[in-house]
Scaffold this motif. Structure first.
Motif, short mmCIF file in Angstrom:
data_model
loop_
_atom_site.label_atom_id
_atom_site.label_comp_id
_atom_site.label_asym_id
_atom_site.label_seq_id
_atom_site.Cartn_x
_atom_site.Cartn_y
_atom_site.Cartn_z
N ALA A 171 -0.74 -5.47 -6.91
CA ALA A 171 -1.75 -5.26 -7.94
C ALA A 171 -3.13 -5.20 -7.31
O ALA A 171 -3.43 -5.96 -6.37
CB ALA A 171 -1.71 -6.36 -8.99
N LYS A 172 -3.96 -4.32 -7.83
CA LYS A 172 -5.39 -4.34 -7.55
C LYS A 172 -6.02 -5.15 -8.68
O LYS A 172 -5.97 -4.75 -9.84
CB LYS A 172 -5.98 -2.94 -7.51
CG LYS A 172 -7.51 -2.94 -7.35
CD LYS A 172 -8.09 -1.54 -7.40
CE LYS A 172 -9.61 -1.57 -7.29
NZ LYS A 172 -10.23 -0.22 -7.38
N GLU A 173 -6.60 -6.28 -8.32
CA GLU A 173 -7.22 -7.15 -9.32
C GLU A 173 -8.74 -6.99 -9.27
O GLU A 173 -9.41 -7.53 -8.40
CB GLU A 173 -6.83 -8.61 -9.08
CG GLU A 173 -5.50 -9.01 -9.67
CD GLU A 173 -5.54 -9.17 -11.18
OE1 GLU A 173 -6.63 -9.03 -11.78
OE2 GLU A 173 -4.48 -9.45 -11.78
N SER A 174 -9.27 -6.21 -10.20
CA SER A 174 -10.72 -6.12 -10.38
C SER A 174 -11.10 -7.12 -11.44
O SER A 174 -11.51 -6.78 -12.55
CB SER A 174 -11.11 -4.70 -10.77
OG SER A 174 -10.89 -3.81 -9.70
N ASN A 175 -10.92 -8.36 -11.08
CA ASN A 175 -11.00 -9.47 -12.02
C ASN A 175 -11.85 -10.56 -11.38
O ASN A 175 -11.51 -11.08 -10.32
CB ASN A 175 -9.58 -9.99 -12.31
CG ASN A 175 -9.50 -10.83 -13.55
OD1 ASN A 175 -10.42 -11.59 -13.85
ND2 ASN A 175 -8.41 -10.71 -14.29
N LEU A 193 1.71 -7.66 -2.99
CA LEU A 193 0.50 -7.10 -2.39
C LEU A 193 -0.67 -7.22 -3.36
O LEU A 193 -0.71 -6.53 -4.37
CB LEU A 193 0.72 -5.62 -2.03
CG LEU A 193 1.84 -5.31 -1.04
CD1 LEU A 193 1.96 -3.80 -0.84
CD2 LEU A 193 1.60 -6.01 0.29
N LEU A 194 -1.59 -8.09 -3.04
CA LEU A 194 -2.73 -8.33 -3.93
C LEU A 194 -4.00 -7.84 -3.26
O LEU A 194 -4.34 -8.26 -2.16
CB LEU A 194 -2.82 -9.82 -4.25
CG LEU A 194 -3.50 -10.21 -5.57
CD1 LEU A 194 -2.85 -9.53 -6.76
CD2 LEU A 194 -3.44 -11.73 -5.76
N TYR A 195 -4.68 -6.90 -3.95
CA TYR A 195 -5.91 -6.30 -3.42
C TYR A 195 -7.08 -6.69 -4.32
O TYR A 195 -6.95 -6.71 -5.55
CB TYR A 195 -5.82 -4.77 -3.41
CG TYR A 195 -4.63 -4.23 -2.70
CD1 TYR A 195 -4.67 -3.92 -1.34
CD2 TYR A 195 -3.44 -4.01 -3.38
CE1 TYR A 195 -3.57 -3.42 -0.69
CE2 TYR A 195 -2.32 -3.51 -2.74
CZ TYR A 195 -2.39 -3.21 -1.39
OH TYR A 195 -1.29 -2.72 -0.74
N SER A 196 -8.23 -6.93 -3.70
CA SER A 196 -9.42 -7.20 -4.48
C SER A 196 -10.13 -5.90 -4.81
O SER A 196 -10.37 -5.06 -3.95
CB SER A 196 -10.39 -8.11 -3.71
OG SER A 196 -11.55 -8.32 -4.49
N GLY A 197 -10.48 -5.74 -6.08
CA GLY A 197 -11.34 -4.65 -6.51
C GLY A 197 -12.73 -5.14 -6.83
O GLY A 197 -13.57 -4.38 -7.30
N ILE A 198 -12.98 -6.42 -6.60
CA ILE A 198 -14.30 -7.03 -6.76
C ILE A 198 -14.85 -7.27 -5.36
O ILE A 198 -14.28 -8.05 -4.58
CB ILE A 198 -14.24 -8.35 -7.55
CG1 ILE A 198 -13.67 -8.10 -8.96
CG2 ILE A 198 -15.61 -9.02 -7.61
CD1 ILE A 198 -14.57 -7.28 -9.85
N GLU A 199 -15.97 -6.62 -5.04
CA GLU A 199 -16.45 -6.62 -3.65
C GLU A 199 -16.70 -8.01 -3.10
O GLU A 199 -16.36 -8.30 -1.95
CB GLU A 199 -17.71 -5.75 -3.57
CG GLU A 199 -17.45 -4.27 -3.39
CD GLU A 199 -16.63 -3.63 -4.51
OE1 GLU A 199 -15.98 -2.61 -4.27
OE2 GLU A 199 -16.65 -4.14 -5.65
#
Length: 307
Positions: A171-175, A193-199
């Motif tokens: 998941a891309k978590e923009s959270n 697979l955990l991706y950050s969508g928050i910079e």
């Protein structure tokens, strides 16, 4: 034959750049500029490429344009790094169509957004994602961005999908809720697979075992974003931390207006694209453009005259 999901879980890590969709001055897709942006990414160490996610303005593209953007990216990448295009939509059938197209063209994974605007409940979200996952044999990355979709996929829903659908691999978590993100990792498994969508959470995501980031900032400063992940992977924690803080001012200015408007403005200043968006999106105010230019200069990024 099903794909080897364990193999893609090893490959699809680090800085995944969500490449913008460049337009010409008459708002046609500039495929040549798109290819050049991808080459720019690969020359600077980006580990994987995505297109037609939020930064790629998918809601401003027709369905067939989205396919064309995906195909051009696939051709340009030519297997050099993994490719995970965004195939989600507010429309279920369109999501199915685009995800199947990604599979047909040989993409390594597909990123599917939580449907926006219509706010499905958690059971409906489960049915939507399971139906898509069951229809294809391509790894699926859930894209959870509640600030845009007005609906958050709850931890229990994501964990149920991860358990029931072998090809939902991450998941891309923009959270901004980092507690939520920790609980996703706990309940979906440490190999999820955990991706950050928050910079500002890209580095903290690595610290809890995340796979990497899908950061719009990588469009502008791909080398430093990739180097942060490389440093972490090499065990150089201090360098990774230093790059995290070094990138903060750039991250901040690129999100003072709705993404990808500031990013496109920056890329225009860098001479990479004609900095246009399709309505209803538009470029930032002149004041913010000036701030973006100053920030680029602070980062020693050459800013050419801005049209």
């Amino acid at each position: 034959m099903a794909k080897d999901y364990a193999e893609i879980k090893q490959k699809l890590r680090g800085s995944v750049c969500p490449v913008v969709t460049p337009f010409t001055s008459d708002h046609a897709i500039d495929f040549q500029a798109q290819s050049e942006l991808i080459e720019f990414q690969l020359e600077n160490g980006t580990h994987a490429i995505s297109v037609t996610g939020t930064s790629g303005e998918p809601s401003s593209l027709t369905t067939e344009e989205r396919v064309q953007v995906m195909e051009n990216a696939m051709k340009t990448i030519n297997g050099r790094v993994p490719f995970a295009p965004g195939t989600g939509s507010v429309n279920h059938d369109e999501t199915m169509y685009l995800t199947k197209k990604a599979e047909e063209m040989g993409a390594d994974a597909a990123m599917v957004i939580v449907p926006y605007y219509n706010k499905p409940n958690q059971h409906a979200l489960y049915k939507h994602f399971k139906t898509v996952a069951d229809a294809v044999d391509i790894p699926i990355i859930i894209y959870n961005i509640p600030g845009r979709t007005a609906q958050n996929m709850e931890v229990k829903t994501m964990a149920r999908l991860a358990a029931d659908c072998p090809n939902i691999v991450g998941a891309k978590e923009s959270n901004k809720d980092f507690e939520h993100i920790n609980r996703v990792m706990l309940n979906c498994g440490r190999d999820f697979l955990l991706y950050s969508g928050i910079e500002l959470l890209c580095y903290p995501m690595l610290a809890i075992g995340g796979a990497g980031s899908i950061s719009a900032t990588a469009n502008v400063e791909p080398k430093k974003v990739a180097e942060m992940h490389d440093a972490w992977a090499a065990g150089d924690v201090k360098k990774a931390q230093d790059l995290h803080f070094e990138l903060m001012n750039l991250n901040d200015v690129l999100f003072k207006d709705t993404n990808p408007a500031p990013v496109k403005a920056a890329l225009g200043m860098m001479g990479k694209i004609h900095p246009d968006l399709r309505l209803p999106m538009d470029l930032p105010s002149k004041e913010l453009q000036d701030e973006i230019r100053r920030t680029l200069q602070d980062y020693k990024i050459e800013a050419v005259s801005y049209a």
